[in-house]
Design an enzyme around this catalytic site. Structure first.
Site, PDB file in Angstrom:
ATOM      1  N   GLU A   1     -12.163 -12.339   7.040  1.00 35.67           N
ATOM      2  CA  GLU A   1     -10.975 -11.882   6.598  1.00 35.67           C
ATOM      3  C   GLU A   1      -9.391 -12.415   7.690  1.00 35.67           C
ATOM      4  O   GLU A   1      -9.842 -12.559   8.648  1.00 35.67           O
ATOM      5  CB  GLU A   1     -10.998 -10.688   6.983  1.00 35.67           C
ATOM      6  CG  GLU A   1      -9.644  -9.470   5.946  1.00 35.67           C
ATOM      7  CD  GLU A   1      -9.710  -7.966   6.781  1.00 35.67           C
ATOM      8  OE1 GLU A   1     -10.262  -7.029   5.318  1.00 35.67           O
ATOM      9  OE2 GLU A   1      -8.983  -7.708   7.277  1.00 35.67           O
TER      10      GLU A   1
ATOM     11  N   LYS B   1       1.063  -1.321  -0.074  1.00 34.63           N
ATOM     12  CA  LYS B   1      -0.344   0.152  -0.257  1.00 34.63           C
ATOM     13  C   LYS B   1       0.970   1.091   0.054  1.00 34.63           C
ATOM     14  O   LYS B   1       2.283   1.509  -0.200  1.00 34.63           O
ATOM     15  CB  LYS B   1      -1.344   0.020   0.925  1.00 34.63           C
ATOM     16  CG  LYS B   1      -1.588  -0.925   0.959  1.00 34.63           C
ATOM     17  CD  LYS B   1      -2.505  -0.939   1.862  1.00 34.63           C
ATOM     18  CE  LYS B   1      -3.894  -0.037   2.125  1.00 34.63           C
ATOM     19  NZ  LYS B   1      -5.609  -0.192   2.927  1.00 34.63           N
TER      20      LYS B   1
HETATM   21  P1  0O2 Z   1      -8.888  -3.803  12.168  1.00 29.30           P
HETATM   22  O1  0O2 Z   1      -9.078  -3.289  13.434  1.00 29.30           O
HETATM   23  O2  0O2 Z   1      -7.175  -4.064  11.974  1.00 29.30           O
HETATM   24  O3  0O2 Z   1      -9.263  -4.830  11.646  1.00 29.30           O
HETATM   25  P2  0O2 Z   1     -11.803  -1.073   5.009  1.00 29.30           P
HETATM   26  O4  0O2 Z   1     -10.650  -0.013   5.416  1.00 29.30           O
HETATM   27  O5  0O2 Z   1     -11.525  -1.715   5.909  1.00 29.30           O
HETATM   28  O6  0O2 Z   1     -13.073  -0.437   4.892  1.00 29.30           O
HETATM   29  P3  0O2 Z   1     -10.526  -2.176   2.622  1.00 29.30           P
HETATM   30  O7  0O2 Z   1      -9.805  -1.837   1.030  1.00 29.30           O
HETATM   31  O8  0O2 Z   1     -11.217  -3.641   2.289  1.00 29.30           O
HETATM   32  O9  0O2 Z   1     -11.205  -1.709   3.509  1.00 29.30           O
HETATM   33  O10 0O2 Z   1      -9.453  -2.538   4.053  1.00 29.30           O
HETATM   34  P4  0O2 Z   1      -7.128  -3.282   3.483  1.00 29.30           P
HETATM   35  O11 0O2 Z   1      -6.478  -1.762   3.239  1.00 29.30           O
HETATM   36  O12 0O2 Z   1      -7.755  -4.005   2.427  1.00 29.30           O
HETATM   37  O13 0O2 Z   1      -7.527  -3.348   5.063  1.00 29.30           O
HETATM   38  C1  0O2 Z   1      -7.681  -3.126   5.797  1.00 29.30           C
HETATM   39  C2  0O2 Z   1      -7.037  -3.514   7.561  1.00 29.30           C
HETATM   40  O14 0O2 Z   1      -5.708  -3.536   7.037  1.00 29.30           O
HETATM   41  C3  0O2 Z   1      -7.342  -2.415   8.598  1.00 29.30           C
HETATM   42  O15 0O2 Z   1      -7.814  -2.347   9.004  1.00 29.30           O
HETATM   43  C4  0O2 Z   1      -5.809  -3.042   8.673  1.00 29.30           C
HETATM   44  O16 0O2 Z   1      -5.552  -3.830   9.815  1.00 29.30           O
HETATM   45  C5  0O2 Z   1      -4.736  -3.790   7.760  1.00 29.30           C
HETATM   46  N1  0O2 Z   1      -4.295  -2.409   7.403  1.00 29.30           N
HETATM   47  C6  0O2 Z   1      -3.699  -1.266   6.347  1.00 29.30           C
HETATM   48  N2  0O2 Z   1      -3.982  -0.588   5.176  1.00 29.30           N
HETATM   49  C7  0O2 Z   1      -2.620  -0.401   6.715  1.00 29.30           C
HETATM   50  C8  0O2 Z   1      -1.444  -0.040   7.206  1.00 29.30           C
HETATM   51  O17 0O2 Z   1      -1.141   1.296   6.206  1.00 29.30           O
HETATM   52  N3  0O2 Z   1      -1.104   0.307   8.548  1.00 29.30           N
HETATM   53  C9  0O2 Z   1      -1.272  -0.711   8.625  1.00 29.30           C
HETATM   54  N4  0O2 Z   1      -1.097  -0.683   9.656  1.00 29.30           N
HETATM   55  N5  0O2 Z   1      -2.546  -1.297   8.707  1.00 29.30           N
HETATM   56  C10 0O2 Z   1      -2.885  -1.488   7.525  1.00 29.30           C
HETATM   57  P5  0O2 Z   1      -8.358  -1.793  10.547  1.00 29.30           P
HETATM   58  O18 0O2 Z   1      -9.630  -1.470   9.502  1.00 29.30           O
HETATM   59  O19 0O2 Z   1      -7.839  -0.268  10.740  1.00 29.30           O
HETATM   60  O20 0O2 Z   1      -9.373  -2.641  11.465  1.00 29.30           O
END
Ligand code: 0O2
Length: 233
Positions: free
Chosen positions: A168, A141
């Site tokens: 997930e 990312k």
């Molecule tokens: P939690 O409690 O960790 O689950 P979304 O953001 O979920 O609405 P998308 O595009 O499906 O939509 O999400 P993505 O980016 O594929 O995945 C989201 C999760 O990946 C996040 O969950 C983090 O756990 C992790 N993540 C994604 N990008 C980053 C980043 O830049 N840094 C870190 N440290 N983690 C990341 P949440 O939502 O934070 O909550």
């Protein structure tokens, strides 16, 4: 019974407009909790069995540890708002279709190469359905974040029916997880905002750590190549 409805009361206070009774609201909350928690247990058990069998065959355990979490009802509602789901409290079916990370499992493997080994073995199980996958290892990312994400549906057998429940999965190496945990902590501490120069520094750290990940893996192959039980899988 009093405490059972206490939670529904609280939810109703926060998200007014639910059209049913407290009992119906509680029933919905309990159903989500039971089904998604059960899906987590199913996958955790399967991962543990795979890890044990892998160890038996190759004298090596690719999975370092596993972390699981169930989103809170409040957090599900907040995400539903972000996803533009109208009247979420009365549309839990839509939420269940669209929010696919209500149940989440993080599988921390030793090395980057272990992520694909373990995810492929898991996905080969015939009753696991792949819903979607995002490979942030090959394509990190913008932040520098690396991980292999996928949503799978697993069968949960209830008293009189089978339910396919989405979970997930985030497969990370120890090094990827170390970076993500520290970066998340820094972001969280700073209410999600980080100065551009800090973002750049963190991205640079992610790159350097990726090189370390690759080097450690090479060292491992070098050290173990004479071991009789060792293979490239
Ligand atoms: P939690 O409690 O960790 O689950 P979304 O953001 O979920 O609405 P998308 O595009 O499906 O939509 O999400 P993505 O980016 O594929 O995945 C989201 C999760 O990946 C996040 O969950 C983090 O756990 C992790 N993540 C994604 N990008 C980053 C980043 O830049 N840094 C870190 N440290 N983690 C990341 P949440 O939502 O934070 O909550």
């Amino acid at each position: 019974m009093a405490f059972r409805y206490y939670y529904a009361d609280k939810i109703r206070e926060q998200f007014s407009g639910f059209k049913g009774t407290d009992e119906e609201l509680q029933e919905m909350i309990d159903n989500i909790s039971l089904q998604y928690n059960s899906a987590i247990k199913v996958l955790e058990t399967r991962l543990k069995i795979l890890s044990d069998d892998f160890d038996k065959k190759h004298s090596y355990m690719p999975i370092h540890h596993v972390q699981s979490r169930l989103k809170t009802f409040e957090s599900i509602m907040e995400k539903a708002g972000r996803y533009g789901i109208e009247d979420p409290i009365n549309n839990l079916d839509t939420i269940r279709r669209e929010i696919l990370d209500i149940a989440g499992i993080r599988v921390i493997c030793n090395y980057e190469e272990d992520l694909r080994t373990m995810s492929n073995i898991l996905l080969a199980q015939e009753d696991i359905e792949m819903i979607k996958a995002k490979d942030y290892c090959d394509k990190p990312k913008e932040s520098g974040y690396r991980s292999l994400h996928m949503v799978v549906a697993v069968p949960v057998y209830l008293v009189n029916r089978k339910k396919m429940v989405p979970v997930e999965l985030q497969f990370r190496s120890i090094v990827m997880d170390a970076w993500a945990s520290l970066e998340h902590e820094l972001r969280y501490k700073n209410k999600g905002e980080l100065a551009p120069e800090v973002v750049e520094t963190l991205k640079d750290c992610a790159e350097k750590l990726h090189n370390v990940d690759e080097k450690m893996s090479k060292v491992r192959h070098e050290v173990l190549k004479d071991d009789g039980k060792y293979s490239d899988y």
